[in-house]
Design a protein around this motif. Structure first.
Motif, PDB file in Angstrom:
ATOM      1  N   GLY A 298       8.126  52.562  45.490  1.00 37.81           N
ATOM      2  CA  GLY A 298       7.540  53.880  45.712  1.00 37.81           C
ATOM      3  C   GLY A 298       6.538  54.275  44.651  1.00 37.81           C
ATOM      4  N   MET A 299       6.755  53.853  43.409  1.00 36.86           N
ATOM      5  CA  MET A 299       5.872  54.255  42.317  1.00 36.86           C
ATOM      6  C   MET A 299       4.629  53.366  42.215  1.00 36.86           C
ATOM      7  N   PHE A 300       4.824  52.038  42.371  1.00 35.41           N
ATOM      8  CA  PHE A 300       3.730  51.116  42.051  1.00 35.41           C
ATOM      9  C   PHE A 300       3.121  50.415  43.263  1.00 35.41           C
ATOM     10  N   TYR A 301       3.807  50.449  44.443  1.00 36.46           N
ATOM     11  CA  TYR A 301       3.237  49.781  45.614  1.00 36.46           C
ATOM     12  C   TYR A 301       2.667  50.800  46.595  1.00 36.46           C
ATOM     13  N   THR A 302       3.519  51.721  47.074  1.00 29.97           N
ATOM     14  CA  THR A 302       2.995  52.738  47.988  1.00 29.97           C
ATOM     15  C   THR A 302       2.322  53.880  47.231  1.00 29.97           C
ATOM     16  N   GLY A 303       2.739  54.100  45.989  1.00 27.72           N
ATOM     17  CA  GLY A 303       2.138  55.167  45.196  1.00 27.72           C
ATOM     18  C   GLY A 303       2.568  56.559  45.604  1.00 27.72           C
ATOM     19  N   SER A 304       3.571  56.659  46.492  1.00 30.47           N
ATOM     20  CA  SER A 304       3.998  57.964  46.995  1.00 30.47           C
ATOM     21  C   SER A 304       4.981  58.674  46.076  1.00 30.47           C
ATOM     22  N   LEU A 305       5.633  57.921  45.213  1.00 34.28           N
ATOM     23  CA  LEU A 305       6.617  58.504  44.305  1.00 34.28           C
ATOM     24  C   LEU A 305       5.979  58.778  42.945  1.00 34.28           C
ATOM     25  N   LYS A 306       6.159  59.999  42.462  1.00 38.35           N
ATOM     26  CA  LYS A 306       5.678  60.372  41.139  1.00 38.35           C
ATOM     27  C   LYS A 306       6.873  60.734  40.262  1.00 38.35           C
ATOM     28  N   LEU A 307       6.667  60.676  38.969  1.00 40.49           N
ATOM     29  CA  LEU A 307       7.763  61.015  38.049  1.00 40.49           C
ATOM     30  C   LEU A 307       8.268  62.436  38.289  1.00 40.49           C
ATOM     31  N   ARG A 308       7.372  63.341  38.669  1.00 36.13           N
ATOM     32  CA  ARG A 308       7.788  64.734  38.897  1.00 36.13           C
ATOM     33  C   ARG A 308       8.710  64.870  40.109  1.00 36.13           C
ATOM     34  N   ASP A 309       8.738  63.843  40.984  1.00 39.45           N
ATOM     35  CA  ASP A 309       9.608  63.895  42.169  1.00 39.45           C
ATOM     36  C   ASP A 309      11.067  63.568  41.850  1.00 39.45           C
ATOM     37  N   PHE A 310      11.304  62.882  40.740  1.00 35.65           N
ATOM     38  CA  PHE A 310      12.647  62.367  40.474  1.00 35.65           C
ATOM     39  C   PHE A 310      13.701  63.446  40.227  1.00 35.65           C
ATOM     40  N   PRO A 311      13.396  64.531  39.518  1.00 36.07           N
ATOM     41  CA  PRO A 311      14.444  65.568  39.370  1.00 36.07           C
ATOM     42  C   PRO A 311      14.944  66.088  40.715  1.00 36.07           C
ATOM     43  N   THR A 312      14.029  66.325  41.663  1.00 41.75           N
ATOM     44  CA  THR A 312      14.441  66.811  42.981  1.00 41.75           C
ATOM     45  C   THR A 312      15.251  65.760  43.726  1.00 41.75           C
ATOM     46  N   ILE A 313      14.805  64.502  43.642  1.00 46.09           N
ATOM     47  CA  ILE A 313      15.524  63.404  44.302  1.00 46.09           C
ATOM     48  C   ILE A 313      16.927  63.272  43.740  1.00 46.09           C
ATOM     49  N   LEU A 314      17.063  63.340  42.419  1.00 49.17           N
ATOM     50  CA  LEU A 314      18.385  63.206  41.790  1.00 49.17           C
ATOM     51  C   LEU A 314      19.275  64.398  42.116  1.00 49.17           C
ATOM     52  N   LEU A 315      18.687  65.594  42.208  1.00 46.18           N
ATOM     53  CA  LEU A 315      19.476  66.779  42.561  1.00 46.18           C
ATOM     54  C   LEU A 315      20.026  66.655  43.980  1.00 46.18           C
ATOM     55  N   ARG A 316      19.162  66.248  44.946  1.00 45.35           N
ATOM     56  CA  ARG A 316      19.636  66.072  46.320  1.00 45.35           C
ATOM     57  C   ARG A 316      20.693  64.984  46.407  1.00 45.35           C
ATOM     58  N   THR A 317      20.497  63.919  45.649  1.00 44.07           N
ATOM     59  CA  THR A 317      21.483  62.837  45.623  1.00 44.07           C
ATOM     60  C   THR A 317      22.819  63.333  45.091  1.00 44.07           C
ATOM     61  N   GLY A 318      22.764  64.121  44.024  1.00 40.82           N
ATOM     62  CA  GLY A 318      23.992  64.647  43.434  1.00 40.82           C
ATOM     63  C   GLY A 318      24.743  65.566  44.373  1.00 40.82           C
ATOM     64  N   LEU A 319      24.009  66.450  45.064  1.00 42.71           N
ATOM     65  CA  LEU A 319      24.655  67.376  45.996  1.00 42.71           C
ATOM     66  C   LEU A 319      25.298  66.627  47.165  1.00 42.71           C
ATOM     67  N   SER A 320      24.571  65.668  47.736  1.00 45.53           N
ATOM     68  CA  SER A 320      25.116  64.894  48.858  1.00 45.53           C
ATOM     69  C   SER A 320      26.322  64.074  48.418  1.00 45.53           C
ATOM     70  N   SER A 321      26.234  63.483  47.236  1.00 42.00           N
ATOM     71  CA  SER A 321      27.344  62.662  46.725  1.00 42.00           C
ATOM     72  C   SER A 321      28.579  63.514  46.466  1.00 42.00           C
ATOM     73  N   ALA A 322      28.361  64.714  45.932  1.00 41.72           N
ATOM     74  CA  ALA A 322      29.492  65.599  45.626  1.00 41.72           C
ATOM     75  C   ALA A 322      30.256  65.958  46.893  1.00 41.72           C
ATOM     76  N   LEU A 323      29.533  66.201  47.988  1.00 40.01           N
ATOM     77  CA  LEU A 323      30.193  66.544  49.240  1.00 40.01           C
ATOM     78  C   LEU A 323      31.085  65.405  49.731  1.00 40.01           C
ATOM     79  N   VAL A 324      30.535  64.181  49.690  1.00 36.93           N
ATOM     80  CA  VAL A 324      31.300  63.026  50.163  1.00 36.93           C
ATOM     81  C   VAL A 324      32.500  62.764  49.256  1.00 36.93           C
ATOM     82  N   LEU A 325      32.283  62.799  47.956  1.00 37.21           N
ATOM     83  CA  LEU A 325      33.355  62.468  47.010  1.00 37.21           C
ATOM     84  C   LEU A 325      34.448  63.540  46.992  1.00 37.21           C
ATOM     85  N   PHE A 326      34.071  64.793  47.223  1.00 39.45           N
ATOM     86  CA  PHE A 326      35.102  65.829  47.339  1.00 39.45           C
ATOM     87  C   PHE A 326      36.001  65.569  48.544  1.00 39.45           C
TER      88      PHE A 326
END
Length: 421
Positions: free
Chosen positions: A249-277
């Motif tokens: 995403g960062m180096f081939y398609t170029g669609s992922l930027k460093l500024r996108d990662f906090p949002t991606i990690l937050l969504r991942t954390g919320l989804s993971s918390a629901l499943v693990l609970f």
């Protein structure tokens, strides 16, 4: 009293994780044994004290990275290059792209939402009925939790205490079987309704599409190759896959930027918390069921109805299809596995991996069955058509999925062929 409280909370719509936790507390109150409360938090913690569960947030992270990297569009382009010229070409593209995305994403609802946005407008522009396009996409999403990686299979492996690697491998042939049956259904419908053909591309254009999508295919290749080849655990394979997805995403398609990662990690954390609970709540609820001898009572009733393993499996198919129509896949899994798995393995001698594949596919099919069918509502809301219309138009795929389920239940080899190799 416990069962009454459970059903009452279920009817009023409380989240299933809270229902399981409250149900366990009601049972402890019923027993009049306050010492059980000392074990309550320990059971919650010990249910999550499993290395295999680390694969869940990593697989979810892969899906989020894939969303941000523009990988789906390139996979659709690749499928279009090779099957687009067939009668009903866009329908084949839909299924083939769903299969490739399933090998990366592993979540039915996420896959249905993503692919509906991409495929439904495209199919409608080509002359397909919008309801059919939405229904086909929804049933294509059924492949997500079957073809590895699969969050549902990881949860089952933890509940059943079987190797996560073996459980994921057990889903390979069932996923191929279901895809093949869906393709044959599209072929039959295309002949019956004279679906339009797509554009036939030159071999140069096909290889260009393959070249553009090849790095994306490295993600499932790395994940499945690591697991099947024994080079690492599913958790390690998921971690490598996440790194590969981020780099693409960062180096081939170029669609992922460093500024996108906090949002991606937050969504991942919320989804993971629901499943693990849900998994933690399942540990407490399973403990209550065993303490209350519910599996033994259920086993006695089932044995009086089903005298052979085949009869038992067919009974389970009917029971779980009903359960799956009103309860989502993972919560349904959490509710039924502690009760049915001991009966399947100890009474009828059914392999836990085979049973896991059948139960998981059975409950996932419920995502696409009225009255609840959350997968139907996701496809319908994204596509702008009613959920009932989506179901009726895609009814042939529902029957084919039921046929595949019966075959999987009666032929253990399809689930166990690659396991232990």
């Amino acid at each position: 009293m416990t069962m009454f409280a459970f059903l009452a909370l279920l009817v009023i719509g409380l989240p299933i994780g809270l229902i399981l936790c409250i149900g366990a507390l009601v049972f402890i109150y019923e027993t009049g044994n306050p010492l059980l409360l000392d074990s309550y938090p320990l059971k919650l913690f010990s249910s999550l004290d499993n290395f295999g569960l680390l694969a869940i947030p990593l697989f979810i992270l892969i899906g989020e990275l894939m969303n941000g990297a523009g990988i789906t569009t390139r996979l659709v382009r690749l499928a279009s290059a090779f099957v687009g010229a067939l009668k009903g070409g866009l329908a084949y593209i839909n299924l083939l792209a769903n299969m490739m995305v399933a090998s990366i994403l592993g979540s039915a609802t996420a896959q249905i939402a993503m692919m509906s946005q991409v495929m439904v407008p495209e199919m409608q522009r080509a002359g397909y009925d919008r309801g059919f396009a939405a229904g086909l996409t929804a049933f294509g999403g059924l492949l997500g939790p079957i073809i590895p990686p699969s969050i549902v299979f990881v949860v089952y492996a933890v509940l059943a205490q079987v190797a996560v690697r073996d459980m994921l491998i057990a889903g390979i042939l069932p996923g191929i079987l279901l895809t093949t049956l869906f393709v044959l259904t599209v072929a039959a419908l295309g002949w019956r309704y004279n679906y339009p053909k797509g554009e036939r591309l030159s071999w140069r254009a096909r290889f260009a599409a393959l070249r553009d999508a090849l790095p994306m295919l490295a993600i499932p290749a790395v994940i499945i190759g690591t697991i099947v080849g024994g080079f690492g655990s599913p958790t390690e394979a998921a971690a490598i896959g996440a790194v590969v997805a981020a780099l693409i995403g960062m180096f081939y398609t170029g669609s992922l930027k460093l500024r996108d990662f906090p949002t991606i990690l937050l969504r991942t954390g919320l989804s993971s918390a629901l499943v693990l609970f849900l998994v933690a709540a399942a540990g407490v609820f399973s403990w209550v069921l065993i303490f209350g001898q519910v599996p033994q009572t259920a086993a006695a009733w089932i044995q009086s109805v089903a005298t052979t393993p085949t009869a038992f499996m067919l009974l389970v198919l009917v029971m779980l299809l009903i359960v799956g129509t009103v309860i989502d896949g993972i919560p349904g899994l959490i509710m039924v596995v502690p009760i049915l798995l001991p009966i399947a393995t100890e009474v009828y001698g059914i392999d836990p991996l085979h049973f896991g594949v059948v139960v998981s596919v059975n409950l996932i099919l419920g995502l696409l069955s009225p009255p609840v069918g959350i997968g139907l509502y996701v496809a319908a809301s994204v596509s702008g058509v009613s959920a009932i219309r989506v179901f009726w138009v895609a009814l042939p795929f529902f029957f084919v999925a039921c046929l595949a389920l019966v075959v999987l239940a009666l032929v253990p080899w399809l689930s166990l062929a690659f396991v232990g190799g």
